[in-house]
Design a protein around this motif. Structure first.
Motif, PDB file in Angstrom:
ATOM      1  N   ASN A 137       0.789  -1.404  -0.175  1.00  0.00           N
ATOM      2  CA  ASN A 137       0.318   0.437  -0.284  1.00  0.00           C
ATOM      3  C   ASN A 137       1.330   1.543  -0.148  1.00  0.00           C
ATOM      4  N   THR A 138       2.214   0.723   1.245  1.00  0.00           N
ATOM      5  CA  THR A 138       2.576   2.535   0.652  1.00  0.00           C
ATOM      6  C   THR A 138       4.205   2.244   1.070  1.00  0.00           C
ATOM      7  N   ALA A 139       5.427   3.279   0.874  1.00  0.00           N
ATOM      8  CA  ALA A 139       5.944   3.096   1.486  1.00  0.00           C
ATOM      9  C   ALA A 139       6.630   4.244   1.916  1.00  0.00           C
ATOM     10  N   THR A 140       7.231   4.149   2.749  1.00  0.00           N
ATOM     11  CA  THR A 140       7.909   5.651   3.531  1.00  0.00           C
ATOM     12  C   THR A 140       9.402   5.121   3.485  1.00  0.00           C
ATOM     13  N   SER A 141       9.793   6.425   3.879  1.00  0.00           N
ATOM     14  CA  SER A 141      11.570   6.728   3.222  1.00  0.00           C
ATOM     15  C   SER A 141      11.871   7.708   5.338  1.00  0.00           C
ATOM     16  N   ARG A 142      12.701   6.495   5.773  1.00  0.00           N
ATOM     17  CA  ARG A 142      13.103   7.160   6.672  1.00  0.00           C
ATOM     18  C   ARG A 142      14.711   6.484   7.492  1.00  0.00           C
ATOM     19  N   ASP A 143      15.491   7.601   7.644  1.00  0.00           N
ATOM     20  CA  ASP A 143      16.534   7.852   8.056  1.00  0.00           C
ATOM     21  C   ASP A 143      17.466   6.991   6.746  1.00  0.00           C
ATOM     22  N   GLY A 144      17.264   7.661   5.291  1.00  0.00           N
ATOM     23  CA  GLY A 144      18.238   7.242   4.094  1.00  0.00           C
ATOM     24  C   GLY A 144      17.352   5.564   3.479  1.00  0.00           C
ATOM     25  N   THR A 145      16.240   5.125   4.440  1.00  0.00           N
ATOM     26  CA  THR A 145      16.179   3.701   4.277  1.00  0.00           C
ATOM     27  C   THR A 145      14.842   3.909   3.559  1.00  0.00           C
ATOM     28  N   VAL A 146      14.702   3.024   2.246  1.00  0.00           N
ATOM     29  CA  VAL A 146      12.333   3.255   1.983  1.00  0.00           C
ATOM     30  C   VAL A 146      11.767   1.632   2.862  1.00  0.00           C
ATOM     31  N   THR A 147      11.257   1.636   3.790  1.00  0.00           N
ATOM     32  CA  THR A 147      10.258   0.131   3.775  1.00  0.00           C
ATOM     33  C   THR A 147       8.425   0.638   3.307  1.00  0.00           C
ATOM     34  N   TYR A 148       8.657  -0.795   2.521  1.00  0.00           N
ATOM     35  CA  TYR A 148       7.600  -1.551   2.217  1.00  0.00           C
ATOM     36  C   TYR A 148       6.788  -2.091   2.778  1.00  0.00           C
ATOM     37  N   GLU A 149       5.396  -1.770   2.904  1.00  0.00           N
ATOM     38  CA  GLU A 149       4.855  -3.067   3.628  1.00  0.00           C
ATOM     39  C   GLU A 149       4.115  -3.502   2.777  1.00  0.00           C
ATOM     40  N   THR A 150       5.249  -5.083   2.658  1.00  0.00           N
ATOM     41  CA  THR A 150       4.109  -5.983   1.808  1.00  0.00           C
ATOM     42  C   THR A 150       4.614  -6.764   2.180  1.00  0.00           C
ATOM     43  N   LYS A 151       3.481  -7.756   0.701  1.00  0.00           N
ATOM     44  CA  LYS A 151       2.703  -8.663   1.110  1.00  0.00           C
ATOM     45  C   LYS A 151       3.036 -10.132  -0.111  1.00  0.00           C
ATOM     46  N   TYR A 152       2.617 -11.151   0.179  1.00  0.00           N
ATOM     47  CA  TYR A 152       3.101 -11.880  -0.405  1.00  0.00           C
ATOM     48  C   TYR A 152       2.241 -13.095  -0.791  1.00  0.00           C
ATOM     49  N   PHE A 153       2.504 -13.421  -2.222  1.00  0.00           N
ATOM     50  CA  PHE A 153       1.069 -14.611  -2.402  1.00  0.00           C
ATOM     51  C   PHE A 153       2.354 -15.409  -2.982  1.00  0.00           C
ATOM     52  N   TYR A 154       1.199 -17.098  -3.127  1.00  0.00           N
ATOM     53  CA  TYR A 154       1.968 -17.072  -3.819  1.00  0.00           C
ATOM     54  C   TYR A 154       0.741 -18.626  -4.601  1.00  0.00           C
ATOM     55  N   SER A 155       0.983 -19.001  -5.284  1.00  0.00           N
ATOM     56  CA  SER A 155      -0.187 -19.913  -6.928  1.00  0.00           C
ATOM     57  C   SER A 155       0.298 -20.810  -7.536  1.00  0.00           C
ATOM     58  N   GLN A 156       0.027 -21.567  -7.312  1.00  0.00           N
ATOM     59  CA  GLN A 156       0.674 -23.433  -8.920  1.00  0.00           C
ATOM     60  C   GLN A 156      -0.285 -23.180 -10.198  1.00  0.00           C
ATOM     61  N   ASP A 157      -0.878 -22.704 -10.143  1.00  0.00           N
ATOM     62  CA  ASP A 157      -1.344 -22.045 -11.190  1.00  0.00           C
ATOM     63  C   ASP A 157      -2.277 -21.290 -11.509  1.00  0.00           C
ATOM     64  N   GLY A 158      -1.959 -20.058 -11.371  1.00  0.00           N
ATOM     65  CA  GLY A 158      -1.913 -18.414 -11.782  1.00  0.00           C
ATOM     66  C   GLY A 158      -3.471 -18.045 -11.374  1.00  0.00           C
ATOM     67  N   ALA A 159      -4.176 -19.320 -10.974  1.00  0.00           N
ATOM     68  CA  ALA A 159      -5.502 -18.744 -10.442  1.00  0.00           C
ATOM     69  C   ALA A 159      -6.362 -18.578  -8.747  1.00  0.00           C
ATOM     70  N   ARG A 160      -5.706 -19.908  -8.187  1.00  0.00           N
ATOM     71  CA  ARG A 160      -5.599 -19.584  -6.844  1.00  0.00           C
ATOM     72  C   ARG A 160      -4.433 -19.062  -6.186  1.00  0.00           C
ATOM     73  N   TRP A 161      -4.862 -18.017  -5.276  1.00  0.00           N
ATOM     74  CA  TRP A 161      -3.870 -17.476  -4.275  1.00  0.00           C
ATOM     75  C   TRP A 161      -3.553 -17.613  -3.049  1.00  0.00           C
ATOM     76  N   SER A 162      -2.675 -17.816  -2.109  1.00  0.00           N
ATOM     77  CA  SER A 162      -2.688 -17.977  -0.795  1.00  0.00           C
ATOM     78  C   SER A 162      -1.538 -17.260   0.105  1.00  0.00           C
ATOM     79  N   ASP A 163      -1.809 -16.614   0.740  1.00  0.00           N
ATOM     80  CA  ASP A 163      -0.960 -16.043   1.705  1.00  0.00           C
ATOM     81  C   ASP A 163       0.490 -16.648   1.450  1.00  0.00           C
ATOM     82  N   LEU A 164       1.475 -15.923   1.529  1.00  0.00           N
ATOM     83  CA  LEU A 164       2.750 -16.935   2.307  1.00  0.00           C
ATOM     84  C   LEU A 164       2.993 -15.778   3.270  1.00  0.00           C
ATOM     85  N   GLN A 165       2.752 -16.595   4.507  1.00  0.00           N
ATOM     86  CA  GLN A 165       3.328 -15.536   5.599  1.00  0.00           C
ATOM     87  C   GLN A 165       4.753 -15.742   5.986  1.00  0.00           C
ATOM     88  N   PRO A 166       5.092 -14.766   6.867  1.00  0.00           N
ATOM     89  CA  PRO A 166       6.138 -13.845   7.009  1.00  0.00           C
ATOM     90  C   PRO A 166       6.863 -15.566   7.967  1.00  0.00           C
TER      91      PRO A 166
END
Length: 268
Positions: free
Chosen positions: A67-96
Motif C-alpha cells: 500500500n505505502t512505502a515510507t522513507s526514514r533515515d535514508g532507508t525506504v520501507t515497504y509494507e509488502t504482502k506476498y501470495f503464492y499460486s501454482q496454477d495462476g488462478a488461486r492465490w494463498s498468503d505467503l506468511q513471513p
C-alpha cells in the motif's frame, strides 16, 4: 507520463529473450486473478514478482503487493504482502518467517519439491543437554520441522532484499515521507551504465546506485536500436530487470530456483 506500476505484458515482452517466461495458460489466468486478488486484499498495488521452479513441475508463482512505502533515515520501507499460486488462478498468503526459522532455512539447499505441504527435518544439538559422561551416548538432537512454504518465503525475502531494481530518480519522497512515483521523471541519461539504476530500498536522492554493489554482481546489456536495457543479477541468477527508454517503462521478474550463486567470487 511516468508509469505507476510495471505492466505485466511489457515485462514479459522485454524479458522473454533473457529466459524470464511464464507459460501461456498461466499468463491468461494471471490477467484476471491478480486484479481480483488485489481488490480482495485491499492493496494499492499487486504485481507478479516471479516464478520459483520446483522439482515436480508445480512451480510457485509469487505476487507482491503493498500500500505505502515510507522513507526514514535514508532507508525506504515497504509494507509488502506476498501470495503464492501454482496454477495462476488461486492465490494463498505467503506468511513471513521469524528470525530463528529464517536462520534454519539457510541450511536447506537445492530446488524446492513443489509440494506445499512438505516439511523439511533439521537436527540441532540441544544447548541445554548436560555433557555426557565417559562411555555414555551423546544426547539426542533436537528435531525441527521446517515447512516448504517457510523456505519459499525466506528465499523470496532474500532475493527481494538484494535486488528490487528501479531507475534512479524515478521516485521521490513527498511531504508525508512517503515514496511516490516522480511524475517529472524524464528517463535515464545513460541507461547502459549501472549508475542509472538503484535498489528501491535506497532513499530517493541518496545517490546510492547499483554501481556501489559488490563488483561483478550486476551486468547491463543495452540495445541502442530498440532503446531497451536489460539488467541481470549474477548473485541471484534468474533476476532480470528491463528499462525501455522510448516507452519510459520498466519492470522486473525473477525466474529460478531461489538459490544464491555463492560461486560468484570465483567467476570474477
Amino acid at each position: 507520463m511516468v508509469q505507476l506500476e510495471p505492466n505485466f505484458t511489457l515485462v514479459l515482452k522485454h524479458l522473454a529473450s533473457s529466459g524470464a517466461v511464464i507459460p501461456a495458460e498461466q499468463q491468461a489466468a494471471l490477467d484476471h486473478s491478480i486484479p481480483i486478488q488485489r481488490i480482495e486484499s485491499g492493496l494499492k498495488s499487486l504485481v507478479l514478482w516471479g516464478r520459483i521452479t520446483a522439482l515436480n513441475g508445480k512451480d510457485y508463482l509469487i505476487a507482491e503487493g503493498f500500500n505505502t512505502a515510507t522513507s526514514r533515515d535514508g532507508t525506504v520501507t515497504y509494507e509488502t504482502k506476498y501470495f503464492y499460486s501454482q496454477d495462476g488462478a488461486r492465490w494463498s498468503d505467503l506468511q513471513p518467517v521469524d528470525a530463528e526459522t529464517a536462520a534454519r532455512c539457510t541450511r536447506i539447499k537445492g530446488q524446492l519439491s513443489g509440494d506445499a505441504a512438505k516439511n523439511y527435518e533439521l537436527e540441532e544439538k540441544d544447548p541445554n543437554a548436560p555433557a555426557p559422561a565417559e562411555g555414555e551416548e551423546e544426547p539426542k538432537p533436537l528435531v525441527f520441522q521446517i515447512p516448504e512454504l517457510s523456505v519459499l518465503r525466506y528465499r523470496v525475502d532474500s532475493i527481494t532484499a538484494a535486488t528490487s531494481v528501479i531507475p534512479t530518480d524515478s521516485a521521490i519522497v513527498n511531504a508525508a515521507s512517503q515514496v511516490v512515483p516522480n511524475r517529472l521523471f524524464a528517463g535515464c541519461a545513460y541507461p547502459e551504465k549501472l549508475e542509472a539504476y538503484q535498489h528501491r530500498t535506497a532513499s530517493p536522492g541518496s545517490g546510492a546506485t547499483l554501481a556501489q554493489d559488490l563488483r561483478g554482481a550486476w551486468c547491463v546489456h543495452y540495445d541502442a536500436f530498440k532503446g531497451v536495457a536489460q539488467v541481470r543479477s549474477l548473485l541471484w541468477p534468474g533476476y532480470f530487470f528491463y528499462y525501455a527508454a522510448n516507452e519510459l517503462t520498466w519492470g522486473a521478474l525473477y525466474v529460478g530456483d531461489g538459490n544464491r550463486n555463492n560461486d560468484l567470487i570465483f567467476m570474477l
